[in-house]
Design an enzyme around this catalytic site. Structure first.
Site, PDB file in Angstrom:
ATOM      1  N   LYS A   1       6.500   7.666  -0.958  1.00  0.00           N
ATOM      2  CA  LYS A   1       7.355   6.484  -0.803  1.00  0.00           C
ATOM      3  C   LYS A   1       6.454   5.288  -0.574  1.00  0.00           C
ATOM      4  O   LYS A   1       5.338   5.425  -0.083  1.00  0.00           O
ATOM      5  CB  LYS A   1       8.273   6.651   0.418  1.00  0.00           C
ATOM      6  CG  LYS A   1       9.527   5.815   0.333  1.00  0.00           C
ATOM      7  CD  LYS A   1      10.603   6.565  -0.415  1.00  0.00           C
ATOM      8  CE  LYS A   1      11.846   5.746  -0.650  1.00  0.00           C
ATOM      9  NZ  LYS A   1      12.940   6.583  -1.174  1.00  0.00           N
TER      10      LYS A   1
ATOM     11  N   ASP B   1      14.067   1.520  -4.901  1.00  0.00           N
ATOM     12  CA  ASP B   1      14.773   1.878  -3.672  1.00  0.00           C
ATOM     13  C   ASP B   1      15.436   0.564  -3.240  1.00  0.00           C
ATOM     14  O   ASP B   1      15.621  -0.322  -4.084  1.00  0.00           O
ATOM     15  CB  ASP B   1      13.801   2.436  -2.608  1.00  0.00           C
ATOM     16  CG  ASP B   1      14.525   3.162  -1.478  1.00  0.00           C
ATOM     17  OD1 ASP B   1      14.911   4.321  -1.664  1.00  0.00           O
ATOM     18  OD2 ASP B   1      14.733   2.556  -0.400  1.00  0.00           O
TER      19      ASP B   1
HETATM   20  N1  GLU Z   1      14.535   5.792  -4.005  1.00  0.00           N
HETATM   21  C1  GLU Z   1      15.267   6.897  -4.556  1.00  0.00           C
HETATM   22  C2  GLU Z   1      15.349   8.005  -3.531  1.00  0.00           C
HETATM   23  O1  GLU Z   1      15.485   7.728  -2.353  1.00  0.00           O
HETATM   24  C3  GLU Z   1      14.758   7.317  -5.926  1.00  0.00           C
HETATM   25  C4  GLU Z   1      13.323   7.685  -6.017  1.00  0.00           C
HETATM   26  C5  GLU Z   1      12.810   7.944  -7.430  1.00  0.00           C
HETATM   27  O2  GLU Z   1      13.586   7.862  -8.383  1.00  0.00           O
HETATM   28  O3  GLU Z   1      11.615   8.237  -7.554  1.00  0.00           O
HETATM   29  O4  GLU Z   1      15.350   9.174  -3.820  1.00  0.00           O
END
Ligand code: GLU
Length: 449
Positions: free
Chosen positions: A129, A169
């Site tokens: 992340k 996100d």
């Molecule tokens: N931010 C999204 C999550 O919390 C998607 C992450 C992604 O597609 O890599 O899973």
């Protein structure tokens, strides 16, 4: 529940000592370790290989300066991050969050959760992340572009299609992914699937935009069906009004539910006639305005200042899709006393531990984020597959795969809960099912890893 197993307790206490200020991260770890107690007891190889000690420590954390110039010519500086948490089952994968609340604790909690969520998708993606404390709210397109280019100038050194594949996100949608993709391509001289959530025609996947919200409703539908229930004729309250909330509104409506409330960080709207997702899409994505603007479209609707009051609206199904810890114990009690039968999390960790305990005590259906909102990242992995194969699948094809994945996640989570004697506890089931695959891969790859 508390952590009573001595191995897990020692690891957790050490983590608290090393990171006393990282409250959200510790909250996320505590919930997972509580669920893993029966697994650790049944499998001595986990302790023997130091799996938990390794699991709670990110493989790598990158922190960097993001300088950019605002429209008045002033130099601004934000802090950028990428937490590369675990690559046991695939390249790091997870979104980038742009929000003033972003700090290391928030990104470590999100990165940690992402490990299990990504494992649950059944696809080969590790957990990561990233993001920044930059606030895109009120910034011009050019300011957002300059920030994204500066952010990517550093991030590009640490990511790659087989290393780490970021996505969106909170605060990061198609616009931001585009600016970052353009900068990566320019720096590396490579047109590659290094980010997901790309535009259609530039390597993006159909249905990626809709995937988290749709996936949440597919999961909820599965959970309801298992209990002999459905969305049909149900009143649904959804918090938030971003990408997840918008497409959850569309899908819940298609499945026969009526979405009667949505919110943003200023307040919430209540429309007993049912909210049309297209109106919200225009307000949030085209106008980039506040949810209050809904009254210009539907004057009979009601707007209330303050967002947590949304949980006082009587509903059958609640889908928290805004942000972490937005639904506390008091709100959970109100939802239950108003007759709510199911809660499923579209946001990451939106329910506090106290709220989850209330849902479990009342015996209502509860779909935790790691399982319920995994449709977004699952479809990101489908975007990666299409990029690798240099193909693009139809909307129907991707949507059908997404639905199948959400059904599998529900099945695997509920079976794992049953296997360890906690039938119906999807929190434990999702944590266990996500963990087992990662733990096995970590053991297989040796302890120095
Ligand atoms: N931010 C999204 C999550 O919390 C998607 C992450 C992604 O597609 O890599 O899973």
């Amino acid at each position: 529940m508390a952590i009573t197993n001595s191995y897990l307790k020692t690891v957790y206490d050490g983590l608290v000592q090393r990171n006393p200020e990282q409250k959200e991260f510790l909250q996320a770890v505590e919930e997972v370790l509580e669920s893993l107690q029966p697994v650790v007891e049944a499998r001595p190889d986990i302790q023997a290989n130091g799996v938990i000690e390794r699991l709670v420590e990110p493989e790598r954390v990158i922190m960097f300066r993001v300088p950019w110039v605002d429209d008045s010519g002033k130099v601004q500086v934000n802090r950028g991050y990428r937490v590369q948490f675990n690559s046991a089952i695939g390249p790091y994968k997870g979104g980038l969050r742009l929000h003033p609340s972003v700090n290391l604790s928030i990104l470590k909690f999100l990165g940690f959760e992402q490990i299990f969520k990504n494992s649950l998708t059944t696809l080969p993606i590790g957990g990561g992340k990233g993001g920044s404390d930059f606030d895109p709210k009120g910034k011009s397109d050019m300011e957002v572009m300059r920030f994204c280019q500066s952010f990517m100038t550093e991030l590009a050194k640490h990511i790659g299609p087989d290393t780490d594949v970021p996505a969106g996100d909170i605060g990061v949608g198609g616009r931001e992914i585009g600016y970052m993709f353009g900068q990566y391509k320019r720096l590396q001289n490579e047109f590659t699937g290094v980010l997901t959530g790309k535009a259609i025609g530039a390597g993006g996947s159909l249905a990626r935009t809709e995937a988290t919200g749709y996936g949440l409703c597919y999961f909820t539908d599965e959970m309801l069906k298992d209990a002999g229930k459905s969305f049909e004729g149900k009143n649904v309250v959804i918090s938030g009004s971003g990408n997840v909330a918008i497409y959850a509104t569309q899908k819940a409506t298609q499945l026969g539910g009526k979405v009667i409330a949505l919110s943003d960080s200023n307040g919430y709207i209540y429309d007993p006639n049912g909210i049309d997702y297209k109106v919200i899409k225009e307000i949030k994505e085209v106008k980039r305005a506040r949810i209050k603007t809904y009254l210009d479209y539907v004057p009979s609707a009601k707007y209330t200042e303050g967002c947590s009051g949304i949980w006082t609206i009587p509903c059958d199904i609640a889908l928290p899709c805004a942000t972490q810890n937005e639904l506390d114990e008091e709100s959970a009690k109100v939802l239950i006393s108003n007759g709510c039968i199911a809660v499923a999390e579209g946001a990451n960790m939106p329910s506090t531990p106290g709220a989850i305990a209330q849902f479990q005590k009342a015996g209502i259906l509860f779909g935790p984020a790691k399982a319920a909102n995994a449709g977004g990242v699952a479809t990101s992995a489908l975007e990666m597959s299409q990029n690798s194969a240099r193909l693009s699948w139809s909307f129907e094809e991707v949507d059908a795969k997404l639905k199948g994945i959400m059904q599998t996640i529900y099945k695997n989570s509920s079976e794992a809960a049953k296997r360890y004697g906690m039938e119906g506890n999807l929190v434990a089931g999702a944590n266990i099912a996500g963990f087992e695959k990662v733990a096995n891969a970590m053991i297989w790859q040796g302890v120095s890893y």
